[in-house]
Design an enzyme around this catalytic site. Structure first.
Site, short mmCIF file in Angstrom:
data_model
loop_
_atom_site.label_atom_id
_atom_site.label_comp_id
_atom_site.label_asym_id
_atom_site.label_seq_id
_atom_site.Cartn_x
_atom_site.Cartn_y
_atom_site.Cartn_z
N ASP A 77 0.82 -1.21 0.00
CA ASP A 77 0.00 0.00 0.00
C ASP A 77 0.85 1.25 0.00
OD1 ASP A 77 -2.13 1.74 0.18
OD2 ASP A 77 -2.35 1.52 2.34
N ASP A 289 -2.22 5.55 -5.43
CA ASP A 289 -2.41 4.67 -4.28
C ASP A 289 -2.65 3.22 -4.68
OD1 ASP A 289 -2.94 3.63 -1.80
OD2 ASP A 289 -4.98 4.41 -1.72
#
Length: 524
Positions: A77, A289
């Protein structure tokens, strides 16, 4: 970065080195999320495999924690920073009631009693809360963390004892965005060495930088390179962009989110005709992201896209954006074009229609029978969602699969180029510890720098702050107030989907607004 789940179906989606100082992780998106495919290809190259869990909605890495090592599976992430694990005593891992409530159990868990190198350093201090209300709480710990045999000693991590998420994370963001740096915690805010910083301090890589290659939607492999980049994985040259900083009232400038400026968005139709959906001079801050499955756009822009391609916004119902699967055959050449930099010095990332339109059963493990009735003979999902009150454009995996992205947390720069899909070769360039720029870039897009002014007070900048966005050099600004309560409208009518005609789209102006997302509410 975790986006608000508007329904149970969308929750399924959430479940879903060539040089001595380079660490390479291969990405695999196979059907078996628990296959053990770690391998080392040479003494100076460290390779791991990332898997997609259950739904092909997220990218996972296999690591080992503790002594002797225990296998763990974590989400990669770029939108958060903490590395955290699920304890074998985590409530979600042991309670069938919670597993039914949150649509599954734990993918992997860690037994601290079986590790001789385990230490608790912050009992009860680990606490992450996400915008959709989910999260995890527990302890901060130290232990050995291994990536395909390359070990980091005494890495600080979170260990969840209570959780509503069935997997831990490997966050790759700025340390200021760690959960410990929240004003909402019961102890004073603090930061600690992140996994990227620890890789540098323990000599695994020379620079706090990495590059990400997810490859296309159907591919089984990809890679993330810590401390370097792979020139075989992108077309042309990389464009270097400044990360957007935040300036606080006391004059302090900080870098908290891996966000850059997108300067245009358009669509090229089946016949090759192109129109921009953003006005000239558009400057839209976007977060790159990997922890978000889909991409989230300003509502007006999203609605314009849906109207143009015949998609239906059903985010209030099923939690999805729906589209007729026939568009894949009637308009196979259609692309969505994301612009960065300027006309004279810029790059356009083109995403093919087949990267944004997907089978519901293959990506989300749902069938048409589980959806409300639609006007389509065959219903697919569409990978761009309305952002609603999130107030930030987020480019998730539906964008990142088509973009090769280099994140340099040392120089606060991001470089981007068009992905070379299905590349089977590698040519690694190692980052220098003393370099001032990312190698192999085409230039710096300084003319679209953005400085954000936030109202939070350091230290402990947690929470979503009201702030002012100042765009230079044009001087344009916007004042915004963020909200974490999303809303969406359901719209759509029966229509056929002919070959896409770009000529019927009107140009839409998009405002450049940005919400400062601090550490009190981490977005996964």
């Amino acid at each position: 970065m975790r986006i608000p789940s508007l329904s149970a179906i969308l929750r399924f989606a959430a479940w879903s080195s060539y040089a001595s100082a380079v660490v390479i992780m291969n990405i695999a998106r196979g059907p078996d999320p628990f296959a053990n495919t770690n391998h080392i290809t040479s003494r100076s190259t460290i390779t791991s495999t990332l898997h997609n869990n259950l739904t092909r909605g997220s990218y996972f890495v296999d690591v080992e924690v503790g002594t002797p090592p225990q296998a763990q599976r974590l989400v990669i992430d770029t939108g958060s920073t903490d590395v955290w694990l699920l304890s074998d005593n985590t409530d979600l891992c042991t309670s069938r009631t919670l597993q039914r409530k949150y649509f599954g159990g734990c993918i992997s868990s860690f037994s601290s009693s079986k590790s001789s190198t385990f230490k608790t350093v912050g009992k009860g201090q680990f606490n992450i809360t996400y915008l959709d209300g989910s999260g995890a709480t527990g302890d901060y710990i130290l232990d050995t963390f291994s990536i395909s045999g390359s070990s980091l000693t005494n890495l600080q991590m979170g260990m969840a004892l209570k959780a509503t998420i069935g997997t831990g994370l490997m966050g790759l963001g700025y340390s200021i965005n760690e959960a410990s740096n929240s004003r909402k915690n019961i102890v004073p805010a603090f930061t600690y060495p992140s996994v990227i910083e620890t890789m540098v301090s323990q000599g695994k890589i020379a620079r706090k930088a990495y590059s990400l290659y997810l490859d296309d939607l159907q591919s089984s492999t990809g890679s993330i390179v810590f401390g370097g980049l792979d020139t075989d994985k992108f077309h042309g040259t990389l464009l270097q962009l400044p990360v957007i900083p935040s300036t606080f009232p006391n004059g302090t400038i900080v870098y908290a989110e891996l966000a850059v400026v997108m300067t245009s968005f358009g669509i090229t139709g089946q016949q090759g005709n192109t129109v921009n959906l953003t006005a000239d001079g558009s400057k839209e801050p976007v977060l790159l992201d990997s922890g978000t499955t889909f991409s989230y756009f300003p509502n007006d822009l999203a609605k314009s896209i849906y109207k143009s391609i015949g998609a239906i916004d059903d985010t209030r119902g099923s939690g999805l954006v729906l589209i007729d699967c026939i568009i894949l055959s009637t308009s196979p050449a259609l692309t969505f074009n994301f612009g960065f930099g300027t006309a004279a010095n810029g790059v356009q990332i083109k995403i093919p229609i087949h990267e944004l339109v997907f089978s519901l059963s293959s990506l989300l493990n749902v069938t048409e029978d589980e959806l409300p009735s639609s006007p389509f003979s065959s219903t697919c999902g569409f990978g761009i969602f309305p952002g609603d009150d999130i107030a930030l454009t987020i480019l998730g995996d539906t964008f990142l699969r088509s973009a090769y992205v280099v994140y340099d947390l040392e120089a606060n720069q991001i470089a981007i180029a068009q992905t070379n899909f299905n590349s089977s070769t590698s040519s690694i360039v190692e980052f220098s510890a003393t370099a001032t720029r990312i190698p192999n870039v085409s230039g710096v897009a300084s003319s679209v720098d953005i400085t954000r002014t936030a109202t939070a007070i350091l230290p402990g900048i947690g929470g979503i702050a009201t702030g002012t966005v100042t765009v230079s050099p044009s001087g344009a600004s916007a004042t915004l107030t963020a909200s974490s309560s999303p809303s969406a409208s359901k719209a759509g009518a029966v229509r056929s989907v002919p070959a896409f005609d770009i000529g019927r789209i009107a140009v839409l102006g998009v405002s450049g607004i940005f919400v400062f997302m601090g550490c009190g509410v981490l977005l996964l």
